[in-house]
Design a protein around this motif. Structure first.
Motif, PDB file in Angstrom:
ATOM      1  N   ARG A  41     -31.598 -14.972  -3.751  1.00 19.21           N
ATOM      2  CA  ARG A  41     -30.672 -16.080  -3.534  1.00 19.21           C
ATOM      3  C   ARG A  41     -29.442 -15.880  -4.415  1.00 19.21           C
ATOM      4  N   GLU A  42     -28.267 -16.087  -3.836  1.00 15.84           N
ATOM      5  CA  GLU A  42     -27.042 -15.854  -4.585  1.00 15.84           C
ATOM      6  C   GLU A  42     -26.166 -17.097  -4.606  1.00 15.84           C
ATOM      7  N   LEU A  43     -25.403 -17.226  -5.682  1.00 13.46           N
ATOM      8  CA  LEU A  43     -24.481 -18.347  -5.817  1.00 13.46           C
ATOM      9  C   LEU A  43     -23.324 -18.184  -4.845  1.00 13.46           C
ATOM     10  N   VAL A  44     -22.973 -19.297  -4.183  1.00 14.90           N
ATOM     11  CA  VAL A  44     -21.805 -19.321  -3.318  1.00 14.90           C
ATOM     12  C   VAL A  44     -20.667 -20.050  -4.020  1.00 14.90           C
ATOM     13  N   ALA A  45     -20.944 -21.274  -4.468  1.00 13.10           N
ATOM     14  CA  ALA A  45     -19.917 -22.073  -5.136  1.00 13.10           C
ATOM     15  C   ALA A  45     -20.578 -23.205  -5.896  1.00 13.10           C
ATOM     16  N   VAL A  46     -19.977 -23.586  -7.018  1.00 18.40           N
ATOM     17  CA  VAL A  46     -20.456 -24.728  -7.784  1.00 18.40           C
ATOM     18  C   VAL A  46     -19.274 -25.590  -8.216  1.00 18.40           C
ATOM     19  N   ILE A  47     -19.577 -26.869  -8.474  1.00 17.84           N
ATOM     20  CA  ILE A  47     -18.562 -27.798  -8.968  1.00 17.84           C
ATOM     21  C   ILE A  47     -19.217 -28.689 -10.024  1.00 17.84           C
ATOM     22  N   THR A  48     -18.525 -28.877 -11.134  1.00 17.33           N
ATOM     23  CA  THR A  48     -19.063 -29.685 -12.224  1.00 17.33           C
ATOM     24  C   THR A  48     -18.622 -31.143 -12.097  1.00 17.33           C
ATOM     25  N   ASN A  49     -19.135 -31.961 -12.995  1.00 17.99           N
ATOM     26  CA  ASN A  49     -18.756 -33.379 -12.978  1.00 17.99           C
ATOM     27  C   ASN A  49     -17.325 -33.595 -13.445  1.00 17.99           C
ATOM     28  N   LEU A  50     -16.686 -32.529 -13.938  1.00 14.23           N
ATOM     29  CA  LEU A  50     -15.267 -32.573 -14.293  1.00 14.23           C
ATOM     30  C   LEU A  50     -14.417 -31.880 -13.233  1.00 14.23           C
ATOM     31  N   ASP A  51     -15.045 -31.587 -12.088  1.00 21.98           N
ATOM     32  CA  ASP A  51     -14.363 -30.951 -10.947  1.00 21.98           C
ATOM     33  C   ASP A  51     -13.907 -29.528 -11.233  1.00 21.98           C
ATOM     34  N   SER A  52     -14.543 -28.872 -12.178  1.00 23.58           N
ATOM     35  CA  SER A  52     -14.315 -27.448 -12.375  1.00 23.58           C
ATOM     36  C   SER A  52     -15.148 -26.700 -11.337  1.00 23.58           C
ATOM     37  N   THR A  53     -14.549 -25.691 -10.713  1.00 20.70           N
ATOM     38  CA  THR A  53     -15.224 -24.969  -9.644  1.00 20.70           C
ATOM     39  C   THR A  53     -15.347 -23.484  -9.955  1.00 20.70           C
ATOM     40  N   ASN A  54     -16.325 -22.872  -9.314  1.00 21.49           N
ATOM     41  CA  ASN A  54     -16.524 -21.433  -9.433  1.00 21.49           C
ATOM     42  C   ASN A  54     -17.039 -20.920  -8.096  1.00 21.49           C
ATOM     43  N   TYR A  55     -16.517 -19.774  -7.666  1.00 23.96           N
ATOM     44  CA  TYR A  55     -16.874 -19.219  -6.369  1.00 23.96           C
ATOM     45  C   TYR A  55     -17.339 -17.769  -6.494  1.00 23.96           C
TER      46      TYR A  55
ATOM     47  N   ILE B  92     -24.949 -36.809 -12.507  1.00 25.11           N
ATOM     48  CA  ILE B  92     -24.967 -35.447 -11.979  1.00 25.11           C
ATOM     49  C   ILE B  92     -24.085 -34.558 -12.843  1.00 25.11           C
ATOM     50  N   ASN B  93     -24.619 -33.430 -13.258  1.00 22.11           N
ATOM     51  CA  ASN B  93     -23.864 -32.487 -14.082  1.00 22.11           C
ATOM     52  C   ASN B  93     -23.152 -31.432 -13.239  1.00 22.11           C
ATOM     53  N   ILE B  94     -23.919 -30.783 -12.375  1.00 23.81           N
ATOM     54  CA  ILE B  94     -23.379 -29.706 -11.547  1.00 23.81           C
ATOM     55  C   ILE B  94     -23.978 -29.803 -10.156  1.00 23.81           C
ATOM     56  N   MET B  95     -23.159 -29.569  -9.159  1.00 26.22           N
ATOM     57  CA  MET B  95     -23.618 -29.481  -7.775  1.00 26.22           C
ATOM     58  C   MET B  95     -23.111 -28.160  -7.211  1.00 26.22           C
ATOM     59  N   GLY B  96     -23.928 -27.562  -6.355  1.00 30.20           N
ATOM     60  CA  GLY B  96     -23.491 -26.279  -5.837  1.00 30.20           C
ATOM     61  C   GLY B  96     -24.238 -25.845  -4.597  1.00 30.20           C
ATOM     62  N   TRP B  97     -23.831 -24.692  -4.108  1.00 28.65           N
ATOM     63  CA  TRP B  97     -24.436 -24.080  -2.921  1.00 28.65           C
ATOM     64  C   TRP B  97     -24.802 -22.630  -3.224  1.00 28.65           C
ATOM     65  N   TYR B  98     -25.971 -22.261  -2.772  1.00 23.08           N
ATOM     66  CA  TYR B  98     -26.464 -20.893  -2.855  1.00 23.08           C
ATOM     67  C   TYR B  98     -26.842 -20.466  -1.439  1.00 23.08           C
ATOM     68  N   ARG B  99     -26.995 -19.165  -1.241  1.00 19.53           N
ATOM     69  CA  ARG B  99     -27.430 -18.685   0.060  1.00 19.53           C
ATOM     70  C   ARG B  99     -28.383 -17.516  -0.095  1.00 19.53           C
ATOM     71  N   GLN B 100     -29.182 -17.317   0.948  1.00 26.26           N
ATOM     72  CA  GLN B 100     -30.182 -16.260   0.895  1.00 26.26           C
ATOM     73  C   GLN B 100     -30.401 -15.691   2.278  1.00 26.26           C
ATOM     74  N   THR B 101     -30.507 -14.366   2.335  1.00 25.48           N
ATOM     75  CA  THR B 101     -30.848 -13.665   3.564  1.00 25.48           C
ATOM     76  C   THR B 101     -32.184 -12.958   3.352  1.00 25.48           C
ATOM     77  N   PRO B 102     -32.894 -12.646   4.431  1.00 27.70           N
ATOM     78  CA  PRO B 102     -34.221 -12.019   4.295  1.00 27.70           C
ATOM     79  C   PRO B 102     -34.168 -10.738   3.462  1.00 27.70           C
ATOM     80  N   GLY B 103     -35.072 -10.638   2.514  1.00 31.23           N
ATOM     81  CA  GLY B 103     -35.167  -9.442   1.694  1.00 31.23           C
ATOM     82  C   GLY B 103     -34.214  -9.389   0.529  1.00 31.23           C
ATOM     83  N   LYS B 104     -33.385 -10.415   0.391  1.00 34.74           N
ATOM     84  CA  LYS B 104     -32.418 -10.436  -0.709  1.00 34.74           C
ATOM     85  C   LYS B 104     -32.642 -11.655  -1.597  1.00 34.74           C
TER      86      LYS B 104
END
Length: 121
Positions: free
Chosen positions: A45-59, A31-43
């Motif tokens: 999909r947007e990034l919420v948070a991701v984490i890499t296989n080196l435990d680097s995170t982005n929010y 696994i290279n990257i795992m993350g979460w995205y979210r979407q609301t009606p009419g919008k």
């Protein structure tokens, strides 16, 4: 073929907490990257948070300080701890994984089916 199994969504009051989890159902080589995205009606999909296989995170700026992404590499599972939830966090949350299924195979991106998070009093 890999399927992502999500759990943990639901209804919570403002200020409450939820924990989402996601794990692949099939065999994965790396696994290279795992993350979460979210979407609301009419919008979009947007990034919420991701984490890499080196435990680097982005929010996303909107969740910094309230959400925490983490992973269990032994279980190939990614978590999203959501605290101090706000009504504007209401959305369908999707798990996203970029991974290689075996040696010599190119990495691909997989999506979960989505889990509803509703923040309301």
């Amino acid at each position: 073929q890999v399927q992502l199994v999500e759990s943990g969504g639901g209804l919570v009051q403002p200020g409450g907490s939820l924990r989402l989890s996601c794990a692949p159902s099939g065999s994965i080589f790396r696994i290279n990257i795992m993350g979460w995205y979210r979407q609301t009606p009419g919008k979009e999909r947007e990034l919420v948070a991701v984490i890499t296989n080196l435990d680097s995170t982005n929010y996303a700026d909107s969740v910094k300080g309230r959400f925490t992404i983490s992973r269990d590499s032994a279980k190939n599972t990614v978590y999203l701890q959501m605290d101090s939830l706000k009504p504007e966090d209401t959305a369908v949350y999707y798990c996203n994984v970029n991974a290689r299924l075996s040696v010599g195979v190119r990495a691909q991106t997989y999506w979960g089916q989505g889990t509803q998070v509703t923040v309301s009093s």
